[in-house]
Design an enzyme around this catalytic site. Structure first.
Site, PDB file in Angstrom:
ATOM      1  N   TYR A 382      48.893   1.625  49.060  1.00 16.22           N
ATOM      2  CA  TYR A 382      47.482   1.763  48.510  1.00 16.22           C
ATOM      3  C   TYR A 382      47.860   3.292  47.903  1.00 16.22           C
ATOM      4  O   TYR A 382      47.111   3.746  46.813  1.00 16.22           O
ATOM      5  CB  TYR A 382      46.738   2.335  49.703  1.00 16.22           C
ATOM      6  CG  TYR A 382      46.209   3.969  49.959  1.00 16.22           C
ATOM      7  CD1 TYR A 382      45.349   4.792  49.359  1.00 16.22           C
ATOM      8  CD2 TYR A 382      46.443   4.717  51.260  1.00 16.22           C
ATOM      9  CE1 TYR A 382      44.825   5.565  49.639  1.00 16.22           C
ATOM     10  CE2 TYR A 382      46.286   5.984  50.970  1.00 16.22           C
ATOM     11  CZ  TYR A 382      45.117   6.125  50.826  1.00 16.22           C
ATOM     12  OH  TYR A 382      44.704   7.581  51.287  1.00 16.22           O
ATOM     13  N   GLY A 385      49.003   2.791  44.302  1.00 18.81           N
ATOM     14  CA  GLY A 385      48.288   2.543  43.416  1.00 18.81           C
ATOM     15  C   GLY A 385      46.931   3.359  42.825  1.00 18.81           C
ATOM     16  O   GLY A 385      46.784   3.688  41.879  1.00 18.81           O
ATOM     17  N   CYS A 386      47.098   4.248  43.918  1.00 18.23           N
ATOM     18  CA  CYS A 386      45.683   5.349  43.489  1.00 18.23           C
ATOM     19  C   CYS A 386      46.490   6.237  42.374  1.00 18.23           C
ATOM     20  O   CYS A 386      45.373   6.448  41.353  1.00 18.23           O
ATOM     21  CB  CYS A 386      45.359   5.934  44.918  1.00 18.23           C
ATOM     22  SG  CYS A 386      44.324   5.383  45.767  1.00 18.23           S
ATOM     23  N   VAL A 387      47.755   6.790  42.469  1.00 19.79           N
ATOM     24  CA  VAL A 387      48.512   7.248  40.977  1.00 19.79           C
ATOM     25  C   VAL A 387      47.795   6.232  40.313  1.00 19.79           C
ATOM     26  O   VAL A 387      47.358   6.979  39.213  1.00 19.79           O
ATOM     27  CB  VAL A 387      50.000   6.956  41.660  1.00 19.79           C
ATOM     28  CG1 VAL A 387      50.378   7.707  40.486  1.00 19.79           C
ATOM     29  CG2 VAL A 387      50.238   7.676  43.092  1.00 19.79           C
ATOM     30  N   PHE A 390      44.213   7.441  38.988  1.00 16.73           N
ATOM     31  CA  PHE A 390      43.599   8.511  38.709  1.00 16.73           C
ATOM     32  C   PHE A 390      44.665   9.239  37.360  1.00 16.73           C
ATOM     33  O   PHE A 390      43.780   9.438  36.212  1.00 16.73           O
ATOM     34  CB  PHE A 390      44.218   9.781  39.456  1.00 16.73           C
ATOM     35  CG  PHE A 390      43.191   9.609  40.707  1.00 16.73           C
ATOM     36  CD1 PHE A 390      42.150  10.528  40.810  1.00 16.73           C
ATOM     37  CD2 PHE A 390      43.799   9.272  41.475  1.00 16.73           C
ATOM     38  CE1 PHE A 390      41.871  10.943  41.645  1.00 16.73           C
ATOM     39  CE2 PHE A 390      42.822   9.503  43.101  1.00 16.73           C
ATOM     40  CZ  PHE A 390      41.891   9.877  43.387  1.00 16.73           C
TER      41      PHE A 390
END
Length: 421
Positions: A382, A385-387, A390
């Site tokens: 998670y 993936g968020c890196v 953004f």
């Protein structure tokens, strides 16, 4: 067709990765920086029967697939592959495994989702965001383990986007700078009263009390967060100024606050509830008081605010909804706030998440022992993936500053922003 070859077909022969399987088969690019180790034939079932990348995530969370190599790099490498399998591709893969009884049996079986998947994450929108359900959704994510969060977040225990004053600043320096930036934007001064809604482990509350002599009240729906924060407040000798309560922000009875901060809560409110949310906060402020809203946003207001089949909704933030910055600002404005400043900290969140990923990798064995391997795997994929989210502008992070005007229209704001001096 060997198991490794099945995955090569799913990913595409051009994918710069290597595949190995428990049956000894290998495929892909030998010696690649990223290697997928397939531990079970049932991993194929998840990929074929789950929508999009959710199948790959399910196979990883259950341990049917291991990822060797840095996770952010792995996801960046694989983001163009392992897309939703088309009917034609599915038929081709099915045809290739018919000769292997084990693979044929695995592909034909639909597996239940891993236990880490929130069972209440897929219900009609009109049933979301009651006080009881919000408490359940928040508990699913935040009441994991305070010890686990200490390893991931570091000493600041700030689970929101940091703000890096320089490229070489540490995570702790960036979190301090973020809290101080918020404090300056809302013009905190000794003796003021601050309400911090969705306060987490009390980072902003304690910063306001210690650095500015402010009487700060924080509220959170996470019991574990509130307990940790109250102990930290006592340990730091701030009990005369700071308090964190385990309660819904809608149950705060006090009013007349000099300032309000909302750091990372708006994502949990729900689009339909934003007007009431901002109206509630507006009513808690004194005239001339400022409110800083810090929230993850979408780049536009066109796409759906939540992905029903997405990994984040099912595993991480049940009921979370992201809106565009213009929509959030509009709701603040219509609630009565005059908007005075807005900025996007998107790149800062990518840096923050990268630091959290590094912290988790450094404490991997302890994290697995504390929360279980499945939950640790959820967090690993998670955050990585968020890196990308953004970095590549799928999601953003906006701070929006509003002020409650006096009756004669005066704002008590400086002629020019003074928080960067």
């Amino acid at each position: 067709m060997t198991l490794a070859r099945v995955f090569e077909r799913l990913a595409g022969a051009e994918a710069p990765v290597e595949f190995t399987a428990y049956d000894g088969s290998r495929a892909g690019v030998p010696g690649a920086d990223i290697r997928f180790d397939i531990r079970s034939p049932y991993a194929v079932s998840y990929l074929l029967h789950s929508p999009g990348a959710l199948g790959l995530a399910r196979a990883y969370v259950t341990g049917m697939i291991d990822v060797n190599g840095e996770m952010i790099t792995a996801l960046r490498t694989m983001q163009q592959v392992f897309n939703e399998v088309t009917p034609r591709e599915k038929a081709r893969i099915l045809g290739g495994v018919l000769g292997d009884p084990l693979l044929r049996a695995a592909v034909s079986r639909r597996l239940d989702p891993p236990p880490q998947e929130a069972p209440f994450s897929r219900i009609p929108s009109w049933l979301r965001h009651s006080k009881r359900r919000d408490a359940k959704a928040i508990s699913h994510h935040y009441d994991v383990s305070n010890t686990f969060y200490e390893w991931v977040l570091g000493p600041s225990m700030a689970y929101t986007c940091a703000c890096y004053p320089t490229p070489d600043a540490t995570l702790e320096e960036a979190q301090f700078f973020k809290h101080d930036l918020v404090a300056k934007k809302i013009a905190l001064k000794p003796g003021m009263r601050l309400l911090d809604v969705g306060c987490g482990w009390g980072g902003m509350v304690m910063h306001a009390a210690k650095e500015y002599g402010v009487r700060a009240l924080g509220v959170t729906l996470s019991k574990q967060q509130a307990e940790w924060a109250q102990k930290a407040i006592a340990d730091r000798g701030l009990s005369d100024l700071a308090e964190v309560r385990h309660m819904d922000y809608r149950d705060v009875t006090e009013s007349g606050f000099d300032a309000i901060s909302s750091i990372g809560l708006t994502e949990h409110i729900g689009k339909a509830n934003l007007p009431a949310y901002f109206s509630f906060l507006y009513g808690k402020l004194k005239p001339g008081g400022r409110m800083l809203n810090h929230t993850i946003t979408r780049p536009d207001n066109i796409a759906p605010s939540r992905k029903e089949n997405g990994f984040i909704n099912r595993y991480v933030f049940p009921d979370g909804e992201l809106e565009g910055p213009g929509y959030v600002q509009c709701q603040m404005n219509d609630a009565g706030f005059e908007i005075r400043h807005q900025e996007n900290l998107r790149e800062h969140y990518a840096r923050t998440l990268t630091a959290w990923c590094e912290n988790l990798d450094e404490h991997w064995d302890e994290a697995v022992a504390e929360v279980g391997e499945g939950t640790a795997r959820v967090w690993r994929v998670y955050m990585a993936g968020c890196v990308l989210g953004f970095d590549q502008n799928w999601i953003q992070l906006h701070q929006t500053l509003g002020v409650k005007l006096h009756g004669d229209g005066t704002s008590d704001m400086p002629l020019r922003p003074d928080w960067n001096s």
